[in-house]
Design a protein around this motif. Structure first.
Motif, short mmCIF file in Angstrom:
data_model
loop_
_atom_site.label_atom_id
_atom_site.label_comp_id
_atom_site.label_asym_id
_atom_site.label_seq_id
_atom_site.Cartn_x
_atom_site.Cartn_y
_atom_site.Cartn_z
N TRP A 105 1.02 -1.37 -0.25
CA TRP A 105 0.04 0.11 0.05
C TRP A 105 0.83 1.23 0.00
O TRP A 105 0.12 2.27 -0.17
N GLY A 106 2.45 0.95 0.10
CA GLY A 106 3.17 1.84 0.55
C GLY A 106 2.82 3.47 1.76
O GLY A 106 3.05 4.80 0.79
N VAL A 107 2.70 2.71 2.79
CA VAL A 107 2.60 3.03 4.20
C VAL A 107 3.23 3.05 4.84
O VAL A 107 4.05 1.71 4.71
N GLU A 108 3.91 4.00 5.57
CA GLU A 108 4.79 3.49 6.67
C GLU A 108 3.85 4.60 8.09
O GLU A 108 3.38 4.91 7.67
N GLN A 109 3.98 3.17 9.55
CA GLN A 109 3.99 3.59 10.33
C GLN A 109 4.29 4.99 10.93
O GLN A 109 4.90 5.87 10.91
N PRO A 110 2.86 5.74 11.33
CA PRO A 110 3.34 7.53 11.58
C PRO A 110 3.95 7.91 12.43
O PRO A 110 3.80 6.92 13.65
N GLY A 111 5.10 8.06 12.44
CA GLY A 111 6.15 8.68 13.78
C GLY A 111 7.52 7.64 13.18
O GLY A 111 8.53 7.95 13.85
N GLU B 247 13.06 -0.32 12.18
CA GLU B 247 13.00 -0.43 14.07
C GLU B 247 12.08 -1.28 14.23
O GLU B 247 11.93 -1.85 14.78
N VAL B 248 10.64 -1.16 13.61
CA VAL B 248 9.44 -1.67 13.42
C VAL B 248 9.48 -2.82 13.23
O VAL B 248 9.25 -3.90 14.04
N HIS C 104 17.39 -4.16 21.73
CA HIS C 104 17.79 -3.55 21.93
C HIS C 104 17.65 -2.83 22.09
O HIS C 104 16.53 -2.48 23.13
N ASP C 105 18.88 -1.46 21.95
CA ASP C 105 18.52 -0.37 23.17
C ASP C 105 17.67 0.62 22.65
O ASP C 105 16.75 0.32 21.45
N ASN C 106 17.33 1.38 23.53
CA ASN C 106 16.02 2.51 22.81
C ASN C 106 16.53 3.45 24.00
O ASN C 106 17.10 3.61 24.95
N PHE C 107 15.28 4.80 24.05
CA PHE C 107 15.67 5.49 24.17
C PHE C 107 15.62 5.87 25.85
O PHE C 107 15.94 6.31 26.57
N LEU C 108 14.90 4.43 26.22
CA LEU C 108 15.26 4.64 28.03
C LEU C 108 16.26 3.27 28.42
O LEU C 108 17.10 4.33 29.63
N LYS D 145 6.80 6.83 19.46
CA LYS D 145 7.61 6.41 20.29
C LYS D 145 6.87 5.24 22.11
O LYS D 145 7.29 5.23 22.07
N TYR D 146 5.58 5.24 21.11
CA TYR D 146 4.94 4.01 22.01
C TYR D 146 5.89 2.76 21.12
O TYR D 146 6.82 2.28 20.15
N PHE D 147 5.64 1.37 22.00
CA PHE D 147 6.05 0.15 21.11
C PHE D 147 5.19 -0.20 20.18
O PHE D 147 4.43 -0.11 19.91
N PRO D 148 6.03 -0.19 19.00
CA PRO D 148 5.66 -0.29 17.58
C PRO D 148 4.51 -1.58 16.78
O PRO D 148 3.35 -1.40 16.44
N GLU D 149 4.55 -2.63 17.84
CA GLU D 149 4.15 -3.80 17.97
C GLU D 149 3.06 -4.15 18.77
O GLU D 149 1.77 -4.95 18.49
#
Length: 897
Positions: free
Chosen positions: A726-732, A739-740, A751-755, A877-881
């Motif tokens: 569909w040619g889309v990406e998850q907003p954000g 990464e998603v 996986h390292d992350n902002f925390l 910033k939320y858990f994408p999955e």
């Protein structure tokens, strides 16, 4: 229950002799300052003279299982006590239950239907409430609901939350199905990532821990019952387990009540994943300890995996392959001629290299040594090795136990994961790896381990058990639901493993539908018990969403933040006033006297309704019949209560009251004329479940447990294919979709992350937990003056911000200082400091959640810190999955001017 007989695998030394003794018998006072607990307990004299005791049950926590009795004198409820005959709480009661009279007689409640006269909406804007009649209020609501039905049912948004108490009837769960809208949000969902691993391993929405037979319990950010002062089975089960010597290891930044009966391992927030990965490393690479029989026979560990991480499949049947050691070749997993299956080694099948899933799992944790984990967790490497060795020894691999004549494997160890670990970054995977460690020693679904809470419900695919509640992410169903524009605003097309609609995405899609690939607006919003302004971190976004919706209505108990945006409010009964049913079971922690306990609780108002309020279920039913949804409502209600095919099934052509539905349900459960009249006198009906139905191991004999997380991995593949199609990406995550997709791994993976990324500026971590007088805010707890008195004067963990003495000294802070805490995400909160050695040195502790801003609530509700504003649920910033958010954040602290 018959005494259990344990048959050991070998003669072994036990390190649990003596154990920790429990000083206080049960939940009352379990977390209350010494010498003050007596103020909360029942007097020997039984209370005031005269009057009548009315049976009821408690509704002030999510595990509303305790039987109560309410004393009524001259039509006034004057006292509440535990029901001594109830098998869950056996007469005990927690502070929340004891304070329910304040919920009943709360002068800050909605007392009659009201409508807004001020068109402007905001958290600090007076709605200009005007009291109206019931006919006018329902007329306005029903007209709006009819209009949205006729225009486009998708334009109705239903939002559910825990609110003032849980609704145990069907109409919160079935509302969207009855009214035909796909749009559903849950205000508490993003903060409660505790469902995925239980569904994977035990085919249950939530799991529970069998401490009745557990000897070695490790908790990761989980409250087992004593910390929350549960007067029902969990607190008693923990007390009994400690008395007989169960060792408890609490891995948490905060030392809780349960740690006081065992060992506390202060951990750096976000390090839980590293801790359990290193335990797997020690088991597999140092101790070489695992339950090979369980892994071969009961899991997909023997399935052969290709280099692309997919199953190797038979060319003819498409079935997954395993390696038969005795035959020296690959066979399908269900071949009747199978001998011993390989767990290790490398092979060639169909010209491609393959390895058993167990070999892949083993390799994935090879570098996760205790030394590596020590840097991530702050827990010494030698401590991780010692804990893992103790866990492995007490697992008693090969032992069996006989309970009530039923022979079962005996693995009396458990890693119990909770919200504190599951809702930090990588939290969903942390829970999975923790249960993987349990599975490595065979401690899944057997006595002493982690088991189901609501009955295993599964289907079998490729020989592997999958929970039926995951059906929407079975690949064909998932692909069918992914089309642009999206049909709903839930965000679950991108966050493919979400258990709930993603609140921030839902609110964002209301404000800007096009950004979230939606082509319509929301016309009507119906929140029930939902308060995203407190439960979520994106308060400004929620304000914008609620301001945009033309019409919002609710059935509400108190004048909270959500009500400030409503156009009409129908006043709801208090918890004690409801006619309500609730299963008798223990959701979280069970002992030997509660594991097989089942039945139903019943209550109705012990007094005339104090104000002109309503029953939520009655309103929904009246509206559904008015709008022509009667046949659908009756059919779905019969299905929900399992009345289909029985004499108690609802007639599609008839209009029922909720009391009539309850009568049918109670008769179907208890039988022999045990309807409302019988339950009004007795309050509850219980029975024992056969012991073999209590343990998943028996039911799971039809399939294998997915220790190799193939299903999630394939969902990620399909997400990628759909996004590319569909040619889309998850907003954000635009430009960051790699990464998603990486979150959909079938293996333990860090996986390292902002925390976890270092920060010199934000040099502390903020963490949060529940306290005994305030569990999820249920039962109007936030504005209950009796409970606030307990919180502020009796509770060890009061409403102050906790800091370790060394951390306070380094920053020149003292006990009682007023401080400002600022988050890496931009939010801030203010509060009073409490210096305590019960906090990890690098963390700030925030007990409970306080700081309401609604001006018409009891002023006591505004005390305390608003913790969630330190967090972020922003896109990217939320858990994408899963759509969940981290309940920990990096922060900095300074003294207020």
């Amino acid at each position: 229950m018959d005494a259990a007989k344990v048959v050991p695998a070998t003669t072994r030394r036990t390190f649990l002799k003596g154990g920790a003794a429990l000083a206080a018998a049960l939940a009352i006072g379990a977390h209350v300052a010494p010498g003050k607990a007596e103020a909360l307990t029942e007097s020997e004299g039984g209370g005031k003279e005269g009057g009548t005791w009315v049976t009821s049950f408690c509704g002030t926590c999510i595990w509303t299982n305790c039987g109560l009795e309410v004393k009524v004198i001259d039509g006034v409820a004057v006292e509440v006590r535990g029901n001594k005959d109830h098998p869950s709480n056996k007469g005990t009661m927690c502070p929340r239950g004891a304070a329910q009279l304040m919920n009943l007689y709360n002068p800050y409640r909605f007392k009659a239907p009201v409508k807004r006269t001020n068109p402007e909406k905001g958290l600090d804007v007076d709605p200009g409430w005007q009291e109206i009649s019931w006919d006018e209020a329902k007329g306005i609501i029903f007209e709006k609901m009819a209009a949205v039905r006729d225009t486009d049912p998708r334009r109705l948004m239903f939002m559910y939350g825990f609110g003032d108490t849980l609704h145990e009837g069907p109409f919160t769960k079935l509302f969207t199905g009855i009214f035909g809208t796909p749009n559903y949000a849950m205000s508490a969902g993003p903060l409660c990532e505790v469902h995925h691993a239980p569904q994977l391993f035990n085919n249950t929405f939530v799991d529970r821990i069998d401490v009745g037979y557990c000897n070695y319990l490790i908790t990761l950010g989980r409250n087992m019952g004593a910390q929350a002062a549960f007067a029902s089975g969990p607190a008693r089960a923990m007390a009994d387990a400690w008395k007989r010597g169960m060792k408890t290891v609490v891995v948490d930044p905060h030392s809780n009540v349960e740690a006081s009966h065992g060992e506390w391992l202060p951990i750096t927030p976000g390090g839980d994943m590293a801790f359990v990965m290193s335990m797997a490393n020690v088991l597999l690479h140092e101790l070489d300890v695992y339950d090979a029989v369980y892994l071969r026979d009961r899991t997909n560990a023997p399935y052969l995996i290709q280099d692309d991480l997919d199953y190797a499949r038979d060319a003819g049947t498409g079935k997954p392959l395993v390696w038969d050691v005795s035959a020296g070749g690959a066979k399908t997993y269900d071949d009747e001629t199978l001998g011993e299956l390989a767990l290790t080694g490398s092979y060639t099948v169909n010209g491609q290299p393959v390895e058993p899933a167990f070999e892949k799992i083993k390799a994935s944790v090879k570098d996760a040594t205790p030394e590596w984990a020590a840097e991530k967790t702050g827990i010494a490497a030698e401590t991780i090795r010692r804990i893992t060795a103790e866990f492995a020894e007490e697992a008693r691999i090969g032992s069996i136990i006989v309970i009530d004549g039923v022979e079962l494997p005996y693995r009396p160890v458990c890693i119990a994961t909770g919200r504190g670990a599951a809702n930090t970054m990588q939290g969903m995977r942390t829970y999975y790896v923790a249960d993987l460690v349990n599975a490595l020693v065979g401690a899944i679904g057997v006595p002493g381990s982690v088991i189901h809470a609501d009955g295993p419900k599964f289907v079998v695919e490729d020989g592997v058990i999958h929970d039926v509640l995951m059906a929407e992410t079975f690949l064909p169903a998932y692909d069918a639901g992914f089309s642009i524009p999206f049909k709903d605003l839930t965000g679950k097309q991108f966050s493919a493993l979400a258990k709930f609609p993603i609140l921030t995405t839902t609110m964002g899609a209301i404000v800007d539908p096009q950004k979230y690939f939606v082509d319509y607006d929301i016309d009507v919003m119906f929140p029930i018990g939902a308060n995203p302004f407190m439960a979520d971190s994106s308060r400004d976004l929620c304000v914008a969403a609620f301001q945009k919706v033309p019409f919002t209505w609710t059935v509400g108990y108190n004048m909270d933040e959500t009500s400030m945006f409503c156009d009409v409010v129908l006043p709801e009964h208090s918890s004690l006033e409801r006619q309500q049913i609730r299963p008798v079971d223990e959701t979280m922690t069970v002992g030997r006297d509660t594991i097989a306990l089942a039945g139903v609780n019943y209550k109705e108002s012990p007094v005339e309704h104090v104000y002109d309020t309503c029953q939520y279920e009655d309103i929904i039913m009246e509206m559904a019949y008015y709008l022509g949804y009667g046949p659908k409502l009756n059919a779905m209600t019969s299905g929900f209560f399992k009345l289909v095919g029985t004499e108690f099934a609802l007639d599609p052509a008839k209009e029922y009251t909720y009391a009539e539905i309850i009568e049918n349900y109670l008769q179907s459960i208890a039988g022999n004329g045990k309807g409302i009249d019988w339950f009004r006198e007795h309050g509850f009906y219980t029975y024992k479940v056969p012991i073999e139905e209590c343990y998943d191991y028996v039911a799971q004999s039809v399939g294998r447990v997915p220790v190799y997380n193939w299903r999630d991995f394939m969902v990620g593949r399909h997400l990628k294919a759909n996004c590319e199609k569909w040619g889309v990406e998850q907003p954000g995550w635009e430009g960051r979709m790699g990464e998603v997709y990486a979150e959909y791994t079938p293996l333990p993976e860090w996986h390292d992350n902002f925390l976890t990324d270092p920060s010199d500026e934000f040099d502390l971590f903020a963490v949060n937990w529940k306290i005994s007088p305030r569990i999820l805010g249920l039962g109007g707890q936030d504005e209950n003056p009796w409970l606030r008195e307990v919180v502020e004067n009796l509770e060890f963990d009061d409403l102050r911000i906790q800091i370790n003495p060394a951390a306070a000294e380094e920053r020149g802070l003292r006990d009682g200082d007023r401080v400002i805490v600022e988050s890496q995400h931009g939010g801030s909160t203010e509060g009073v400091l409490k210096v305590t050695g019960l906090m990890q040195r690098n963390s700030l502790g925030f007990p409970a959640q306080g700081g309401h801003v609604a001006p018409f609530m009891n002023p006591t509700a505004r005390r305390g810190t608003t913790y969630n504003q330190l967090l972020s649920a922003d896109d990217g910033k939320y858990f994408p999955e899963s759509g969940s958010i981290s309940i920990a954040a990096r922060v900095k602290i300074r003294k207020a001017e």
